[in-house]
Design a protein around this motif. Structure first.
Motif, PDB file in Angstrom:
ATOM      1  N   ASN A   1      -4.221  19.924   1.832  1.00 44.44           N
ATOM      2  CA  ASN A   1      -3.139  19.576   0.907  1.00 44.44           C
ATOM      3  C   ASN A   1      -1.874  20.396   1.105  1.00 44.44           C
ATOM      4  O   ASN A   1      -0.866  20.153   0.448  1.00 44.44           O
ATOM      5  CB  ASN A   1      -3.621  19.736  -0.538  1.00 44.44           C
TER       6      ASN A   1
ATOM      7  N   THR B   1       1.268  10.119   5.503  1.00 46.15           N
ATOM      8  CA  THR B   1       1.096   9.932   4.061  1.00 46.15           C
ATOM      9  C   THR B   1       0.243  11.096   3.536  1.00 46.15           C
ATOM     10  O   THR B   1      -0.527  11.691   4.297  1.00 46.15           O
ATOM     11  CB  THR B   1       0.441   8.577   3.733  1.00 46.15           C
ATOM     12  N   PRO B   2       0.403  11.440   2.254  1.00 48.82           N
ATOM     13  CA  PRO B   2      -0.202  12.682   1.731  1.00 48.82           C
ATOM     14  C   PRO B   2      -1.611  12.510   1.139  1.00 48.82           C
ATOM     15  O   PRO B   2      -1.818  12.775  -0.037  1.00 48.82           O
ATOM     16  CB  PRO B   2       0.808  13.127   0.669  1.00 48.82           C
ATOM     17  N   TRP B   3      -2.567  12.104   1.978  1.00 48.35           N
ATOM     18  CA  TRP B   3      -3.978  12.047   1.551  1.00 48.35           C
ATOM     19  C   TRP B   3      -4.151  11.214   0.286  1.00 48.35           C
ATOM     20  O   TRP B   3      -4.622  11.689  -0.743  1.00 48.35           O
ATOM     21  CB  TRP B   3      -4.495  13.482   1.329  1.00 48.35           C
ATOM     22  N   ILE B   4      -3.755   9.950   0.400  1.00 47.31           N
ATOM     23  CA  ILE B   4      -3.736   9.053  -0.760  1.00 47.31           C
ATOM     24  C   ILE B   4      -4.518   7.771  -0.525  1.00 47.31           C
ATOM     25  O   ILE B   4      -4.628   6.929  -1.417  1.00 47.31           O
ATOM     26  CB  ILE B   4      -2.280   8.644  -1.108  1.00 47.31           C
TER      27      ILE B   4
ATOM     28  N   TYR C   1      -5.234   6.560  -4.447  1.00 45.36           N
ATOM     29  CA  TYR C   1      -4.530   7.515  -5.310  1.00 45.36           C
ATOM     30  C   TYR C   1      -3.846   6.788  -6.477  1.00 45.36           C
ATOM     31  O   TYR C   1      -3.165   5.783  -6.273  1.00 45.36           O
ATOM     32  CB  TYR C   1      -3.474   8.317  -4.533  1.00 45.36           C
ATOM     33  N   GLY C   2      -4.032   7.306  -7.666  1.00 41.68           N
ATOM     34  CA  GLY C   2      -3.353   6.769  -8.841  1.00 41.68           C
ATOM     35  C   GLY C   2      -3.823   5.381  -9.248  1.00 41.68           C
ATOM     36  O   GLY C   2      -3.203   4.733 -10.077  1.00 41.68           O
ATOM     37  N   ASN C   3      -4.926   4.934  -8.644  1.00 44.25           N
ATOM     38  CA  ASN C   3      -5.440   3.603  -8.963  1.00 44.25           C
ATOM     39  C   ASN C   3      -6.645   3.753  -9.884  1.00 44.25           C
ATOM     40  O   ASN C   3      -7.713   4.189  -9.466  1.00 44.25           O
ATOM     41  CB  ASN C   3      -5.818   2.885  -7.666  1.00 44.25           C
TER      42      ASN C   3
ATOM     43  N   VAL D   1      -9.988   2.104  -8.859  1.00 49.96           N
ATOM     44  CA  VAL D   1     -10.724   2.811  -7.813  1.00 49.96           C
ATOM     45  C   VAL D   1     -11.366   4.081  -8.378  1.00 49.96           C
ATOM     46  O   VAL D   1     -12.538   4.371  -8.147  1.00 49.96           O
ATOM     47  CB  VAL D   1      -9.786   3.176  -6.637  1.00 49.96           C
TER      48      VAL D   1
ATOM     49  N   LEU E   1      -4.890  -2.123  -4.948  1.00 45.43           N
ATOM     50  CA  LEU E   1      -5.855  -2.754  -4.038  1.00 45.43           C
ATOM     51  C   LEU E   1      -5.397  -4.169  -3.672  1.00 45.43           C
ATOM     52  O   LEU E   1      -4.847  -4.883  -4.507  1.00 45.43           O
ATOM     53  CB  LEU E   1      -7.219  -2.859  -4.711  1.00 45.43           C
TER      54      LEU E   1
ATOM     55  N   LYS F   1       0.827  -1.203   0.000  1.00 45.37           N
ATOM     56  CA  LYS F   1       0.000   0.000   0.000  1.00 45.37           C
ATOM     57  C   LYS F   1       0.870   1.266   0.000  1.00 45.37           C
ATOM     58  O   LYS F   1       0.363   2.374   0.150  1.00 45.37           O
ATOM     59  CB  LYS F   1      -0.953  -0.009   1.206  1.00 45.37           C
TER      60      LYS F   1
ATOM     61  N   GLU G   1      -8.388  -0.629   3.417  1.00 43.23           N
ATOM     62  CA  GLU G   1      -7.116  -1.371   3.288  1.00 43.23           C
ATOM     63  C   GLU G   1      -5.944  -0.501   3.733  1.00 43.23           C
ATOM     64  O   GLU G   1      -5.028  -0.962   4.414  1.00 43.23           O
ATOM     65  CB  GLU G   1      -6.868  -1.775   1.824  1.00 43.23           C
ATOM     66  N   PHE G   2      -5.978   0.756   3.353  1.00 43.86           N
ATOM     67  CA  PHE G   2      -4.884   1.661   3.691  1.00 43.86           C
ATOM     68  C   PHE G   2      -4.813   1.874   5.201  1.00 43.86           C
ATOM     69  O   PHE G   2      -3.722   1.898   5.788  1.00 43.86           O
ATOM     70  CB  PHE G   2      -5.038   2.996   2.972  1.00 43.86           C
TER      71      PHE G   2
ATOM     72  N   VAL H   1     -13.206   0.437   0.107  1.00 43.76           N
ATOM     73  CA  VAL H   1     -12.283  -0.697   0.196  1.00 43.76           C
ATOM     74  C   VAL H   1     -10.845  -0.187   0.194  1.00 43.76           C
ATOM     75  O   VAL H   1     -10.026  -0.604   1.021  1.00 43.76           O
ATOM     76  CB  VAL H   1     -12.503  -1.686  -0.978  1.00 43.76           C
ATOM     77  N   ALA H   2     -10.556   0.740  -0.713  1.00 45.62           N
ATOM     78  CA  ALA H   2      -9.202   1.300  -0.805  1.00 45.62           C
ATOM     79  C   ALA H   2      -8.803   1.973   0.507  1.00 45.62           C
ATOM     80  O   ALA H   2      -7.712   1.741   1.037  1.00 45.62           O
ATOM     81  CB  ALA H   2      -9.120   2.301  -1.964  1.00 45.62           C
TER      82      ALA H   2
END
Lengths: 311, 311
Positions: free
Chosen positions: B251, B268-271, B275-277, B280, A131, A109, B98-99, B94-95
């Motif tokens: 931010n 972590t920066p609000w991801i 983020y980038g997925n 998702v 994910l 992650k 998990e994080f 879900v993302a």
């Protein structure tokens, strides 16, 4: 000082570990605990490790109870064939399995990646966050640790492939084919013991078959994975992560510093088994004593080693 | 360019997000998508955020579909009371869940601590590794994210306490008493939305009631936790870990660098929300479009905001 209730002539057990007083008492109700000075009388031994010299000093030895789960560190050539050796698999399996999942998630992650950036004041978002849910995960070794890791990853929604020599059912797709287990996997966790069958089992082709952004976690033994294969994949794939609690030079971590220091490596110093956790330590000791007492009472001890796996 | 099948006179929707072509097509079968130039005709809006100026330009506006789960960033005072606002809770739950679990385990199992040491060539084992199994964990907020976090932590063997305003059943002990939820907890995860009821809800007394070696994880909104309380607990308890993906200055992370840079902070920066997925991202867009279409068809949209939570 230990108080020994055992009658004269009761079985002698050589104990080279620092047992908590109540466990020493429990053991002393059935056997007589002896130290280095009376090692020659011992019919059984309770130890973390044992030397060839100690073994030569115990002509009456019939049984060795080891406190650790792994047995690869024993001087197998020096253990007479009639001596039964029992390990302690499962006693810290929960601790190791939790650690494996923690390492896998921290890397997968990208928590480690972004935390390291944030600390440097680099707040730029660069890599995406994959994910776990729906992703393929491979678990190598379906013993006590591997089974728990596989169950946890399945509970997190991963599509788990379980690899081992012998078929075992669970919330995974079983395979005895390592390449099938690892192909396309985004997470792979090795909980394999080190035996003559597993040494160097994981080669470059297996790591290369994983997702290029995949995470390989090792909480078993370093020697199961070819060191050169890890070096090669880390050089070739900057997005691939190798996370390991176990190292080829064992406790001499400086010797593996070339790999440990790489940016796409997550490293911990062989602590997964509940390092510094009294609860875990206590349970390991307790289970080792209980298993030893099984043998003393003539019952079948758990975790009896297959000598042919090591010699 | 979008091809619009909709007949003259069909409902106009102001879309300020970059929709994937197929979703734009799906939407265009029922409504006419308009941009900034024809905003005055819009009866509904699909957006990440919306300005007071945009709102003033839409005299016919009846419905706002926001793509994000959180709605605390909207200019609530500028939204007329008859306009219905729907969020997108669950689309990336879900993302985020998990994080949250990844952050919790990375900190709690001391993976971050030891990895950082190993990188510096400090191979000494110092802190112990606690167990998740049997330990108390608190989950604050039992919406889509909190529910999943609680289920995952329960699957890992934690004794989970679930806190929310309204009772919800699951693999947790429910409580509406925040102090009860957090007392003695070794892990606490906040997935609370920011509303007028949750702003500053988590105070020093709650953090101090946790296990001194505990880990507090925030994947909801920073403002739910009092900044001064976090500063105080971090100063007082070097073994306590504050792990957060969300920051008080949103931010503008540099403004929170005093906290981010502390050794017992994981940042972590609000991801967390994937983020980038693309998977998702795609799902968020899809669910927002589907929910908007529910309103267009006269069905009840999901995730309708309670205005009184924000004003």
């Amino acid at each position: 000082m230990l108080k020994c209730w055992s009658a004269e002539g009761s079985m002698k057990v050589y104990v080279s570990v620092d047992l908590p007083p109540d466990l020493a008492e429990r053991l002393s109700k059935t056997v007589e605990i002896v130290g280095r000075d009376r090692i020659a009388e011992a019919e059984a031994a309770l130890c973390f490790k044992i030397t060839a010299e100690e073994l030569r000093s115990m002509p009456r030895l019939k049984f060795i109870q080891v406190v650790t789960a792994g047995l690869d560190h024993l001087p197998w050539e020096a253990i007479p064939p009639h001596v039964v050796v029992a390990g302690n698999a499962g006693s810290n399996a929960v601790a190791v399995a939790e650690f494996a999942v923690a390492m896998a998630l921290a890397a997968y992650k990208r928590v480690l990646h972004y935390n390291e950036k944030m600390k440097r004041g680099d707040y730029k978002r660069d890599v995406g966050i994959p994910l776990v849910a729906g992703s393929k995960a491979a678990v190598l070794g379906l013993g006590e640790i591997g089974t728990r890791v596989a169950e946890m990853l399945a509970a997190l929604g991963a599509r788990v492939y379980g690899f081992s020599r012998t078929r075992k059912e669970g919330p995974w797709t079983f395979t005895a084919d390592l390449l099938e287990a690892m192909s396309g996997a985004r997470i792979a966790v090795s909980a394999l013991p080190l035996t003559k069958h597993t040494r160097g089992l994981v080669k470059y082709e297996h790591l290369a078959a994983m997702d290029p952004e995949g995470v390989f976690v090792n909480v078993g033994r370093a020697e199961v994975v070819e060191r050169e294969a890890v070096e090669k994949i880390l050089r070739e794939r900057p997005g691939f992560v190798f996370a390991s609690d176990v190292w080829w030079a064992r406790n001499d971590f400086a010797k593996d510093a070339d790999i440990i220091s790489r940016p796409n490596v997550v490293a911990t110093p062989w602590i997964a088994g509940g390092y510094g956790n009294e609860q875990v330590w206590r349970r390991m000791m307790e289970e080792a004593v209980d298993n030893l007492l099984r043998w003393v009472r003539g019952e079948r001890p758990r975790n009896i080693a297959k000598r042919e796996d090591y010699t």
